[in-house]
Motif scaffolding. Structure first.
Motif: not given
Lengths: 234, 413
Positions: A53, A58-59, A78-79, A82-83, A85-86, A91, A110-111, A113-114, A116, B327-328, B407
């Motif tokens: 994780n 994710l953690d 957080d954000d 997310a960036r 991870r993207n 994964f 999907l990835p 899309i996020y 952009g 996935l972001g 998670i």
């Protein structure tokens, strides 16, 4: 910059469960080079999942440092996570985790899309990622129209589509029969040969044996870290 | 994430879960249907009342000098009624006085009417509105003649027994015969038909073509007017402003003639279309006041239903949210996805409501003489309300979704 993709120093993760403090990770230090093929092993309760994780952003750790591709992600929130991870992480999950109502192509998009990416470029990149895993003729199928192995290959295509620094697979063959497992592991091997950094989290020794480096965790600490150059090409 | 992606995803969710979506939309659908239908019908009524009712009954830019109001909507207290009964009637002399002295250019017609019996050959009809009027009456009432001619001022002066009849009378009494030049008996008095007025249609289902107009001085006058008095004196001005000016003049002249002191109430009445519509305007105002409340109730209920549906959707799709986050997807991506989904859901409901409302309005139009007029603004309000309710109802579920821990969400079944 060095060729280190992952640099972890004294990583600690504690959870508070009611009155108890659970120490999932107790000071792990680890470095992973670009284009390594690493298996992370350990029995349940070893901190393997927590490790996965945190590696997957994710953690975040309670203490210690985690540098991924030159950025310190251990202090991110957080954000920003997310960036990362993207952009940096692809994964692959044990249960595939595809969106059931979306087609293979839409799942792979999907990835993007996020990220952009414009819809035209998105489609091109998703199609080529699917072709790369041998599913160029299945792009319009929904997950329930695909076999387990095909689903996992869609998931791999989705993981690859953003050209991540690391491909992070969590028990990727856990839900597959041995023949299909073999097929999926060949895909990972092939990706590694093409230069992809691959990190497998598994408790199965024969799966871990495919990697050229095996890291074993026990009780939240690094128990062993050995190279197996003879198996590197498996 | 792109807005259109989110709308597309929302529409797909709606399509795959048709029945559930329909029920969740019902509240918004009913609210907007109600809004569109009521506004359309009230607006239709407005057009109808102004165009047909007031202008047909009274005439454009026209007022009538009367003893008391003739078109009453609402209750009149007993006392007022008795006061009206004590008032003096309008006289010929009043009419002459006004006609010769009014500065504002206008058309004038004395007017009396009574329901009488008419006969042609062996056919007869009872309860026909027989009016005595001046020649300008046709102009004031905007009566076009289908055939023949109106009577002339000379015929009025001389009291020539000629008559202009309504379409229904021409049809019923003179079945298949051209009525022009034919003899018509009004209460046994012989008249000659000189014209037929074009069909006027119905008002609230009552035919407006059951009448006959005679020159004011014609023989039947004694049966329709009390000696030397008038039912009404019609004054038509060129435009609304000069109508108001003419009314002021008439008011002043009548007060002088009746020697009323300043502060004393006028013992006559000037009937206008505006005044006739007063009662209707009151009803319309009440409807329009009640409407926002009724629509709001439906929309609040609809919003709560949508909020619940969205909370369920978030719970059902926890894993999907986990996947997206892994996935972001950022918080605002997830937030936007669910708010847009909720707004799309609600807007689809509003769109269906608009369709149904218009359909309902046209059903009313088809079934009744009322012309339903769909107000474009009500359609706009419907759409805006739909979007707003959806967004309002979606924010809480969406913010819960956006705050899920990836998670935990990925582990959800």
């Amino acid at each position: 910059m060095s060729d280190l993709v992952i640099q972890i120093r004294e990583l600690t993760r504690e959870y508070v469960m009611g009155a108890d403090r659970v120490h999932a990770l107790r000071g792990v230090t680890l470095q992973i080079q670009r284009n390594e093929y690493v298996a992370i092993m350990g029995p349940s309760g070893s901190g393997k999942s927590t490790m996965m994780n945190i590696l997957g952003c994710l953690d975040t750790p309670s203490a210690g440092e985690y540098w991924l591709n030159g950025q310190e992600v251990s202090r991110m929130v957080d954000d920003a996570l997310a960036r990362v991870r993207n952009r940096e992480i692809g994964f692959v999950f044990q249960t595939f985790n595809l969106l059931p109502r979306a087609t293979a192509l839409e799942n792979v998009e999907l990835p993007l899309i996020y990220a952009g990416v414009s819809s035209k470029a998105r489609r091109e990149r998703a199609v080529s990622a699917l072709q790369r895993v041998g599913l160029g003729d299945r792009i319009g199928h929904r997950p329930n129209e695909l076999s387990g192995g095909q689903r996992q290959r869609v998931a791999i295509a989705r993981a690859l589509v953003n050209r991540p620094s690391i491909l992070l697979a969590d028990e990727p063959t856990g839900n597959l029969d041995s023949a299909t497992s073999e097929e999926i592991m060949r895909v990972f091997g092939e990706l590694h040969r093409q230069g992809q950094t691959v990190i497998l989290v598994t408790h199965e020794a024969d799966i871990a044996a495919r990697a050229n480096r095996v890291v074993v965790l026990r009780d939240g600490q690094l128990a062993s870290d050995r190279l197996q150059p003879d198996r590197a090409a498996a | 994430m792109h807005f259109f992606e989110a709308v597309r995803m929302a529409l797909r969710t709606i399509v795959t879960q048709k029945l559930k979506s329909f029920f969740s939309l019902l509240g918004v659908l009913v609210g907007v249907t109600f809004l569109i239908a009521v506004v359309s019908i009230v607006q239709g009524m407005n057009v109808y009342m102004e165009d047909k009712f007031a202008n047909r009954l009274i005439g454009l830019n026209t007022f009538q000098l009367r003893r008391m109001p003739n078109i009453q909507t609402g209750d009149t207290p007993e006392e007022t009624w008795r006061e009206w009964q004590r008032r003096p009637r309008v006289t010929y002399a009043d009419a002459d006085y006004i006609e010769t002295r009014l500065h504002t250019p206008a058309l004038f017609s004395r007017f009396c009417s009574e329901r009488l019996r008419v006969a042609y050959g062996s056919k007869s009809a009872k309860g026909i509105d027989i009016a005595g009027a001046d020649a300008a009456y046709f102009q004031i009432k905007n009566y076009d003649l289908a055939s023949g001619r109106p009577f002339t001022p000379q015929e009025v002066q001389a009291g020539t027994p000629v008559v202009v009849i309504g379409d229904l009378l021409a049809e019923k009494l003179f079945e298949g015969v051209d009525p022009i030049g034919k003899p018509l008996l009004i209460e046994g008095l012989p008249y000659r038909v000189v014209g037929v007025v074009e069909k006027q249609g119905t008002l609230f289902g009552i035919s407006m073509d059951k009448f006959a107009v005679t020159p004011f001085n014609a023989p039947v006058r004694s049966r329709i007017c009390a000696w030397n008095t008038l039912d009404e004196f019609h004054v038509q001005a060129a435009n609304p402003a000069s109508m108001v000016a003419a009314m002021d003049e008439v008011e002043a002249m009548m007060r002088i003639r009746r020697q009323l002191k300043p502060g004393q109430r006028s013992n006559f009445y000037l009937q206008t279309a505006e005044a006739a519509l007063e009662g209707w305007h009151k009803i319309a105002a009440i409807l329009f006041m009640a409407l926002p409340g009724l629509v709001a109730i439906s929309l609040v209920v609809g919003g709560i239903v949508i909020m619940n549906i969205m909370l369920m959707a978030v719970a059902e799709r926890t894993r999907e949210i986990g996947i997206r986050k892994a996935l972001g997807a950022k918080r605002r991506d997830i937030l936007a996805q669910f708010v847009v989904e909720s707004a799309t859901l609600s807007t689809v409901g509003a769109a269906l409501g608009i369709g149904l409302g218009i359909l309902l309005a046209f059903a009313v139009k088809a079934a009744t003489p009322l012309p339903a007029a769909v107000a474009p603004w009500s359609v706009g309000v419907g759409v805006v309300l739909g979007i707003a309710v959806g967004m309002g109802a979606g924010i809480y579920p969406a913010s819960r979704a956006s705050r899920l821990d990836p998670i935990t969400a990925l582990r959800a079944e």
